[in-house]
Design an enzyme around this catalytic site. Structure first.
Site, PDB file in Angstrom:
ATOM      1  N   ASN A 133     -14.897  -2.181   4.965  1.00 20.50           N
ATOM      2  CA  ASN A 133     -14.463  -3.427   5.588  1.00 20.50           C
ATOM      3  C   ASN A 133     -15.438  -3.964   6.626  1.00 20.50           C
ATOM      4  OD1 ASN A 133     -12.247  -4.270   4.174  1.00 20.50           O
ATOM      5  ND2 ASN A 133     -10.830  -2.981   5.300  1.00 20.50           N
ATOM      6  N   MET A 186       0.815  -1.207   0.000  1.00 17.23           N
ATOM      7  CA  MET A 186       0.000   0.000   0.000  1.00 17.23           C
ATOM      8  C   MET A 186       0.851   1.260   0.000  1.00 17.23           C
ATOM      9  SD  MET A 186      -3.027  -0.856  -0.495  1.00 17.23           S
ATOM     10  CE  MET A 186      -3.580   0.839  -0.443  1.00 17.23           C
ATOM     11  N   ASP A 245      10.711   3.613   5.698  1.00 18.95           N
ATOM     12  CA  ASP A 245      10.522   2.246   6.182  1.00 18.95           C
ATOM     13  C   ASP A 245      11.768   1.841   6.965  1.00 18.95           C
ATOM     14  OD1 ASP A 245      10.170  -0.780   6.242  1.00 18.95           O
ATOM     15  OD2 ASP A 245       8.434  -0.239   5.025  1.00 18.95           O
ATOM     16  N   VAL A 304       1.613   1.570   7.372  1.00 14.49           N
ATOM     17  CA  VAL A 304       2.330   0.401   7.893  1.00 14.49           C
ATOM     18  C   VAL A 304       1.334  -0.733   8.103  1.00 14.49           C
ATOM     19  CG1 VAL A 304       4.071   1.875   8.953  1.00 14.49           C
ATOM     20  CG2 VAL A 304       2.161   1.049  10.336  1.00 14.49           C
ATOM     21  N   ASN A 343      -6.640  -1.053  -3.134  1.00 18.21           N
ATOM     22  CA  ASN A 343      -5.412  -1.540  -3.767  1.00 18.21           C
ATOM     23  C   ASN A 343      -5.701  -1.980  -5.213  1.00 18.21           C
ATOM     24  OD1 ASN A 343      -2.757  -2.499  -4.063  1.00 18.21           O
ATOM     25  ND2 ASN A 343      -3.346  -4.545  -3.423  1.00 18.21           N
ATOM     26  N   HIS A 394      -8.801   5.408   3.696  1.00 17.43           N
ATOM     27  CA  HIS A 394      -8.694   3.989   3.357  1.00 17.43           C
ATOM     28  C   HIS A 394      -8.599   3.839   1.844  1.00 17.43           C
ATOM     29  CE1 HIS A 394     -10.759  -0.221   3.308  1.00 17.43           C
ATOM     30  NE2 HIS A 394      -9.459  -0.299   3.088  1.00 17.43           N
TER      31      HIS A 394
END
Length: 296
Positions: A200, A27, A46, A100, A153, A150
């Site tokens: 979701n 993502m 990261d 993350v 993808n 949100h």
């Protein structure tokens, strides 16, 4: 703590202050691709140097595909992509997007760390797929700067986005985030806070239920997805969707929802747990409910 007084109100110009993306997984790289594809600079953070090393190639590949499909502008310069392992390098960011892994403790730690260094008033956006924004805001130095976004993808191919206003989200933070998303060609749909938000809260139960049908021998994966495509007009069936999301991410999201709702429909079924334990996460590993030609 940062010595800044206030965040700049303007959105960044291509040569100006960057947008920070925290997390160089699927993502994070997808979000970086979307932003750089619209000519804006990105700082990608990261802790995994190997993952950071792969990110520029992954972003370039995503840019080529999205432009060929007409999903990103074909004219103009791409924004610069800078990679770093240091959270302090996002100090000048105009907006910070956390992407993350969907583990509450990990997200809380990252949010607490970055909110210490960015200027007051800098929107801090979480790409969580299910953790309530107000829960994450409790870890931020300034909870009013937290907003949920949100992304689907891959974000550079799917223009609709679920934007979450937490109970403490400041109007200015929400305005600046939706302004950025509009500049990125996104359709920002603002919803209220709560476990799983809209997408979701409904989708993860469906994915879990579809996997359970395969587990119980009611139908194979191909038949389940064929019925959803043929009878309901879905572009992608639930199990191919799960493979695209990543079965590891599906399990993490289901656990978040179960822990916060107590609804047994969100308990990950045994087949999902077995596939994740075997490392079969879906498209990104080449195998999930279906097999793919290569690791994405």
């Amino acid at each position: 703590m940062s010595q800044h007084t206030t965040a700049p109100d303007a959105l960044p110009a291509p040569a100006g202050q960057p947008i920070a993306v925290l997390g160089a997984g699927t993502m994070g790289v997808g979000i970086a691709t979307l932003i750089t594809g619209h000519g804006l600079p990105v700082v990608l953070v990261d802790v995994d140097e190997n993952r950071l090393g792969q990110a520029p190639t992954a972003v370039a590949r995503g840019l080529r595909m999205a432009r060929l499909m007409g999903k990103l502008p074909r004219d103009g310069e791409s924004g610069t992509l800078t990679t770093t392992t240091l959270v302090d390098d996002v100090r000048e960011a105009t907006i910070v997007i956390e992407a993350v892994t969907e583990i509450p403790e990990t997200k809380a730690k990252v949010i607490a760390s970055v909110s210490e260094v960015i200027a007051p008033g800098t929107p801090l956006v979480s790409n969580t797929s299910g953790i309530p924004i107000d829960e994450l805001a409790a870890s931020a130095v300034r909870p009013e700067d937290m907003v949920g976004a949100h992304f689907m993808n891959p974000p550079y191919l799917i223009p609709a986005i679920e934007v979450v206003r937490g109970p403490r989200t400041a109007e200015n933070a929400l305005r600046r985030v939706t302004a950025l998303l509009t500049r990125l060609g996104m359709n920002a749909i603002v919803v209220g806070d709560g476990p799983g938000f809209v997408i979701n809260r409904v989708l993860q139960r469906s994915l879990n239920g579809a996997a359970r049908l395969v587990q119980d021998g009611v139908a194979d994966a191909e038949s389940v997805d064929a019925l959803f495509r043929g009878c309901l007009g879905h572009t992608t069936g639930p199990l191919a969707t799960a493979d695209l999301i990543g079965l590891d991410n599906v399990v993490d999201s289901l656990r978040v929802l179960y822990d916060r709702t107590g609804d047994a429909g969100y308990l990950p079924c045994e087949l999902l747990l077995q596939k994740v334990a075997a490392g079969d996460f879906g498209r990104k590993t080449g195998r999930g409910f279906f097999e793919y030609g290569g690791v994405l």
